[in-house]
Motif scaffolding. Structure first.
Motif, PDB file in Angstrom:
ATOM      1  N   PRO A 275       5.981   7.747   0.752  1.00 31.48           N
ATOM      2  CA  PRO A 275       4.944   8.666   0.263  1.00 31.48           C
ATOM      3  C   PRO A 275       3.773   7.884  -0.333  1.00 31.48           C
ATOM      4  O   PRO A 275       3.974   6.866  -0.999  1.00 31.48           O
ATOM      5  CB  PRO A 275       5.663   9.478  -0.823  1.00 31.48           C
ATOM      6  N   ARG A 276       2.570   8.366  -0.096  1.00 34.22           N
ATOM      7  CA  ARG A 276       1.371   7.692  -0.607  1.00 34.22           C
ATOM      8  C   ARG A 276       1.472   7.453  -2.113  1.00 34.22           C
ATOM      9  O   ARG A 276       1.016   6.422  -2.613  1.00 34.22           O
ATOM     10  CB  ARG A 276       0.130   8.520  -0.284  1.00 34.22           C
ATOM     11  N   SER A 277       2.075   8.358  -2.840  1.00 37.19           N
ATOM     12  CA  SER A 277       2.201   8.202  -4.293  1.00 37.19           C
ATOM     13  C   SER A 277       3.060   6.998  -4.681  1.00 37.19           C
ATOM     14  O   SER A 277       3.020   6.555  -5.830  1.00 37.19           O
ATOM     15  CB  SER A 277       2.795   9.468  -4.914  1.00 37.19           C
ATOM     16  N   GLN A 278       3.812   6.440  -3.725  1.00 34.83           N
ATOM     17  CA  GLN A 278       4.678   5.302  -4.016  1.00 34.83           C
ATOM     18  C   GLN A 278       4.180   3.989  -3.405  1.00 34.83           C
ATOM     19  O   GLN A 278       4.825   2.955  -3.560  1.00 34.83           O
ATOM     20  CB  GLN A 278       6.091   5.599  -3.512  1.00 34.83           C
ATOM     21  N   TRP A 279       3.037   4.001  -2.754  1.00 37.14           N
ATOM     22  CA  TRP A 279       2.527   2.791  -2.108  1.00 37.14           C
ATOM     23  C   TRP A 279       2.324   1.650  -3.103  1.00 37.14           C
ATOM     24  O   TRP A 279       2.647   0.514  -2.809  1.00 37.14           O
ATOM     25  CB  TRP A 279       1.209   3.063  -1.402  1.00 37.14           C
ATOM     26  N   VAL A 280       1.775   1.946  -4.279  1.00 37.77           N
ATOM     27  CA  VAL A 280       1.461   0.903  -5.257  1.00 37.77           C
ATOM     28  C   VAL A 280       2.733   0.280  -5.823  1.00 37.77           C
ATOM     29  O   VAL A 280       2.751  -0.901  -6.165  1.00 37.77           O
ATOM     30  CB  VAL A 280       0.586   1.478  -6.388  1.00 37.77           C
ATOM     31  N   THR A 281       3.799   1.032  -5.887  1.00 38.20           N
ATOM     32  CA  THR A 281       5.035   0.533  -6.501  1.00 38.20           C
ATOM     33  C   THR A 281       6.090   0.087  -5.497  1.00 38.20           C
ATOM     34  O   THR A 281       7.131  -0.423  -5.901  1.00 38.20           O
ATOM     35  CB  THR A 281       5.650   1.602  -7.427  1.00 38.20           C
ATOM     36  N   THR A 282       5.832   0.276  -4.209  1.00 38.11           N
ATOM     37  CA  THR A 282       6.807  -0.115  -3.194  1.00 38.11           C
ATOM     38  C   THR A 282       6.548  -1.538  -2.734  1.00 38.11           C
ATOM     39  O   THR A 282       5.585  -1.809  -2.011  1.00 38.11           O
ATOM     40  CB  THR A 282       6.783   0.854  -1.992  1.00 38.11           C
ATOM     41  N   ALA A 283       7.402  -2.455  -3.185  1.00 37.94           N
ATOM     42  CA  ALA A 283       7.279  -3.860  -2.802  1.00 37.94           C
ATOM     43  C   ALA A 283       7.923  -4.074  -1.441  1.00 37.94           C
ATOM     44  O   ALA A 283       8.961  -3.479  -1.123  1.00 37.94           O
ATOM     45  CB  ALA A 283       7.949  -4.739  -3.843  1.00 37.94           C
ATOM     46  N   LEU A 284       7.295  -4.920  -0.649  1.00 36.32           N
ATOM     47  CA  LEU A 284       7.840  -5.267   0.651  1.00 36.32           C
ATOM     48  C   LEU A 284       8.678  -6.533   0.519  1.00 36.32           C
ATOM     49  O   LEU A 284       8.423  -7.370  -0.343  1.00 36.32           O
ATOM     50  CB  LEU A 284       6.706  -5.467   1.658  1.00 36.32           C
ATOM     51  N   ALA A 285       9.679  -6.658   1.379  1.00 36.40           N
ATOM     52  CA  ALA A 285      10.604  -7.792   1.316  1.00 36.40           C
ATOM     53  C   ALA A 285      10.707  -8.473   2.672  1.00 36.40           C
ATOM     54  O   ALA A 285      10.381  -7.892   3.714  1.00 36.40           O
ATOM     55  CB  ALA A 285      11.988  -7.307   0.868  1.00 36.40           C
ATOM     56  N   GLU A 286      11.187  -9.698   2.647  1.00 33.00           N
ATOM     57  CA  GLU A 286      11.423 -10.482   3.859  1.00 33.00           C
ATOM     58  C   GLU A 286      12.168  -9.638   4.885  1.00 33.00           C
ATOM     59  O   GLU A 286      13.173  -8.989   4.567  1.00 33.00           O
ATOM     60  CB  GLU A 286      12.250 -11.719   3.513  1.00 33.00           C
ATOM     61  N   GLY A 287      11.641  -9.599   6.109  1.00 31.29           N
ATOM     62  CA  GLY A 287      12.316  -8.910   7.203  1.00 31.29           C
ATOM     63  C   GLY A 287      12.023  -7.430   7.318  1.00 31.29           C
ATOM     64  O   GLY A 287      12.471  -6.796   8.272  1.00 31.29           O
ATOM     65  N   ASP A 288      11.268  -6.859   6.368  1.00 32.28           N
ATOM     66  CA  ASP A 288      10.932  -5.439   6.473  1.00 32.28           C
ATOM     67  C   ASP A 288      10.168  -5.166   7.762  1.00 32.28           C
ATOM     68  O   ASP A 288       9.404  -6.002   8.242  1.00 32.28           O
ATOM     69  CB  ASP A 288      10.073  -4.981   5.295  1.00 32.28           C
ATOM     70  N   GLU A 289      10.369  -3.980   8.302  1.00 28.35           N
ATOM     71  CA  GLU A 289       9.621  -3.512   9.466  1.00 28.35           C
ATOM     72  C   GLU A 289       8.735  -2.368   9.006  1.00 28.35           C
ATOM     73  O   GLU A 289       9.226  -1.361   8.507  1.00 28.35           O
ATOM     74  CB  GLU A 289      10.561  -3.062  10.572  1.00 28.35           C
ATOM     75  N   VAL A 290       7.429  -2.561   9.139  1.00 27.87           N
ATOM     76  CA  VAL A 290       6.451  -1.597   8.635  1.00 27.87           C
ATOM     77  C   VAL A 290       5.629  -1.061   9.798  1.00 27.87           C
ATOM     78  O   VAL A 290       5.193  -1.820  10.660  1.00 27.87           O
ATOM     79  CB  VAL A 290       5.510  -2.265   7.604  1.00 27.87           C
TER      80      VAL A 290
END
Length: 65
Positions: free
Chosen positions: A41-56
């Motif tokens: 959700p857009r409301s969580q973009w700022v707090t959602t950290a990406l990690a090694e191997g994530d697929e976006v």
């Protein structure tokens, strides 16, 4: 760290959030993001950290028919 963004391997320096990734790749407003198959959700973009191997997937809404 290496992520897959829209099917392409991308090397980034952590920490990276969804918001930072979107800002670095597009200036469009009508964007949806999925991380590892789950919509972020857009409301969580700022707090959602990406990690090694994530697929976006960064998807733009397009009008048409």
């Amino acid at each position: 760290m290496t992520l897959t963004v829209n099917g392409e391997a991308v090397d980034l320096t952590p920490p990276v959030t969804v918001a930072a990734l979107v800002a670095s790749r597009t200036d469009q407003r009508r964007i949806a993001v999925a991380r590892n198959g789950e919509v972020v959700p857009r409301s969580q973009w700022v707090t959602t950290a990406l990690a090694e191997g994530d697929e976006v997937e960064i998807l733009a809404a397009v009008a048409g028919g």
